[in-house]
Scaffold this motif. Sequence first.
Motif, PDB file in Angstrom:
ATOM      1  N   MET A 339       0.835  -1.204   0.000  1.00 46.99           N
ATOM      2  CA  MET A 339       0.000   0.000   0.000  1.00 46.99           C
ATOM      3  C   MET A 339       0.872   1.257   0.000  1.00 46.99           C
ATOM      4  O   MET A 339       0.588   2.227  -0.707  1.00 46.99           O
ATOM      5  N   SER A 340       1.929   1.233   0.778  1.00 47.52           N
ATOM      6  CA  SER A 340       2.842   2.379   0.826  1.00 47.52           C
ATOM      7  C   SER A 340       3.472   2.624  -0.532  1.00 47.52           C
ATOM      8  O   SER A 340       3.542   3.771  -1.016  1.00 47.52           O
ATOM      9  N   GLU A 341       3.928   1.570  -1.180  1.00 48.96           N
ATOM     10  CA  GLU A 341       4.544   1.707  -2.494  1.00 48.96           C
ATOM     11  C   GLU A 341       3.531   2.195  -3.524  1.00 48.96           C
ATOM     12  O   GLU A 341       3.852   3.027  -4.386  1.00 48.96           O
ATOM     13  N   ALA A 342       2.285   1.713  -3.410  1.00 50.58           N
ATOM     14  CA  ALA A 342       1.244   2.157  -4.344  1.00 50.58           C
ATOM     15  C   ALA A 342       0.977   3.650  -4.190  1.00 50.58           C
ATOM     16  O   ALA A 342       0.743   4.357  -5.180  1.00 50.58           O
ATOM     17  N   ALA A 343       1.023   4.144  -2.960  1.00 48.25           N
ATOM     18  CA  ALA A 343       0.825   5.573  -2.731  1.00 48.25           C
ATOM     19  C   ALA A 343       1.936   6.379  -3.396  1.00 48.25           C
ATOM     20  O   ALA A 343       1.675   7.368  -4.095  1.00 48.25           O
ATOM     21  N   LEU A 344       3.170   5.957  -3.205  1.00 47.29           N
ATOM     22  CA  LEU A 344       4.297   6.681  -3.781  1.00 47.29           C
ATOM     23  C   LEU A 344       4.273   6.628  -5.304  1.00 47.29           C
ATOM     24  O   LEU A 344       4.683   7.585  -5.975  1.00 47.29           O
ATOM     25  N   GLN A 345       3.777   5.531  -5.868  1.00 43.33           N
ATOM     26  CA  GLN A 345       3.723   5.383  -7.318  1.00 43.33           C
ATOM     27  C   GLN A 345       2.689   6.310  -7.965  1.00 43.33           C
ATOM     28  O   GLN A 345       2.728   6.532  -9.183  1.00 43.33           O
ATOM     29  N   LEU A 346       1.785   6.865  -7.166  1.00 43.02           N
ATOM     30  CA  LEU A 346       0.811   7.811  -7.716  1.00 43.02           C
ATOM     31  C   LEU A 346       1.471   9.126  -8.135  1.00 43.02           C
ATOM     32  O   LEU A 346       0.900   9.898  -8.905  1.00 43.02           O
ATOM     33  N   ASN A 347       2.664   9.383  -7.607  1.00 41.58           N
ATOM     34  CA  ASN A 347       3.451  10.553  -8.026  1.00 41.58           C
ATOM     35  C   ASN A 347       2.679  11.858  -7.913  1.00 41.58           C
ATOM     36  O   ASN A 347       2.661  12.672  -8.835  1.00 41.58           O
ATOM     37  N   TYR A 348       2.033  12.060  -6.782  1.00 39.87           N
ATOM     38  CA  TYR A 348       1.370  13.338  -6.544  1.00 39.87           C
ATOM     39  C   TYR A 348       2.414  14.452  -6.580  1.00 39.87           C
ATOM     40  O   TYR A 348       3.523  14.279  -6.087  1.00 39.87           O
ATOM     41  N   PRO A 349       2.094  15.606  -7.153  1.00 40.18           N
ATOM     42  CA  PRO A 349       3.060  16.714  -7.166  1.00 40.18           C
ATOM     43  C   PRO A 349       3.483  17.104  -5.749  1.00 40.18           C
ATOM     44  O   PRO A 349       2.653  17.166  -4.840  1.00 40.18           O
ATOM     45  N   THR A 350       4.765  17.330  -5.566  1.00 42.22           N
ATOM     46  CA  THR A 350       5.280  17.738  -4.259  1.00 42.22           C
ATOM     47  C   THR A 350       5.752  19.186  -4.254  1.00 42.22           C
ATOM     48  O   THR A 350       6.270  19.660  -3.242  1.00 42.22           O
ATOM     49  N   ASP A 351       5.587  19.876  -5.378  1.00 42.45           N
ATOM     50  CA  ASP A 351       6.032  21.266  -5.466  1.00 42.45           C
ATOM     51  C   ASP A 351       4.859  22.208  -5.720  1.00 42.45           C
ATOM     52  O   ASP A 351       4.993  23.224  -6.394  1.00 42.45           O
ATOM     53  N   ALA A 352       3.703  21.875  -5.150  1.00 42.02           N
ATOM     54  CA  ALA A 352       2.491  22.655  -5.434  1.00 42.02           C
ATOM     55  C   ALA A 352       2.617  24.102  -4.971  1.00 42.02           C
ATOM     56  O   ALA A 352       2.134  25.015  -5.648  1.00 42.02           O
ATOM     57  N   ALA A 353       3.248  24.329  -3.827  1.00 39.98           N
ATOM     58  CA  ALA A 353       3.389  25.704  -3.346  1.00 39.98           C
ATOM     59  C   ALA A 353       4.209  26.528  -4.329  1.00 39.98           C
ATOM     60  O   ALA A 353       3.875  27.687  -4.622  1.00 39.98           O
ATOM     61  N   ALA A 354       5.279  25.931  -4.861  1.00 39.22           N
ATOM     62  CA  ALA A 354       6.096  26.640  -5.849  1.00 39.22           C
ATOM     63  C   ALA A 354       5.312  26.889  -7.134  1.00 39.22           C
ATOM     64  O   ALA A 354       5.453  27.948  -7.761  1.00 39.22           O
TER      65      ALA A 354
END
Length: 366
Positions: A339-354
Amino acid sequence: MTSILLAGGGTTGHISPMLAIGRELRRQHPDWDVVALGTPDGLEADIVPRAGFELLTIDKVPMPRSISPALLKFPGRFRGNISAVKQIISSRSIDAVVGVGGYVCPPAFLAAKQAKIPLIVHEANAKPGMANRLGARLTTSGRVGITFPDTELRNSTLVGMPMPTEITDLDRSDEGQRAGFRADLGLRDDRPVLVVTGGSSGAQKINEAFLATATACQEAGIQVLHITGAGKGDALREVAAELPDYHVVDYVDGMHRAYAVADLLVARSGAATVSEATVAGVPALYVPLAIGNGEQRLNASGSVSAGASLMVDNAEFSPSTVVDTILPLLADESRLAQMSEAALQLNYPTDAAARMAAIVNRALEG
């Protein structure tokens, strides 16, 4: 000097991304004046000043849902709020308004339009609320940031969820860091950790189910960090007084610590929670809030479809959910890892504030 007015509040789901955008603007432009607009009785009245931002306030004027004396008074009070924001824009020489949703946004959006200054909007939820639908109509193409790719909102572009860098930089594979956070939170290293939270206002259904099963959690060999919401944990505290591995707190200062220690998260599926847990790679079971326009169910749908989380309707969440679903899942290390790996594989943007800061910069450039 450039001045930016951030508008939003009411819940941490609005306040957290608003502050993340504000911090990024300050980081890029230390000489800018970045202030916030909220109400004097919302959560922002405490959270925003503690975060180091000046909070300007207007009255909370919700749209009445039925025919009542309040409905007759609403037009005048709403016009008064627009005038109040226009006065702020004028007196503080505001160059742009950045709104994230909440009661203060409709008057702020209309005031920005009337003042002919750029309006930028961030929509956190998969299904937009009324305030941001208005804002999206009042602004121009590319000035609306959305969190989820399937969100339908005029003039929008995908940016993700603005969140603290402590979350985007979190590495749950760093066992030393996780051990440090467990120690900070009073947790042991030799038992799986279940983090339970209903968000800033708590979740009665979740709290009641765990009240009935707190002893079962202790006997199952796990430890629980239960974030009840302010004033919602008295009954649980009484039960937990006899259970050394059941920890009840009103809130956690710095949710990255809770995400770091969680082997499993049980939570409402507010947009911020889903986005943050996904970026951090936390396995989750979501219990969507049953009111509103159904946005919480939609917020979590992508995560559930990917296998990163489970979903249980609020009406169906019960003590048996804890005993029959949650406790067995906590004992299944292999599934939790998947489940943890599946979450990371979704590749949600991590630079939204920028990305939101870039929209602001472009808007000011014309």
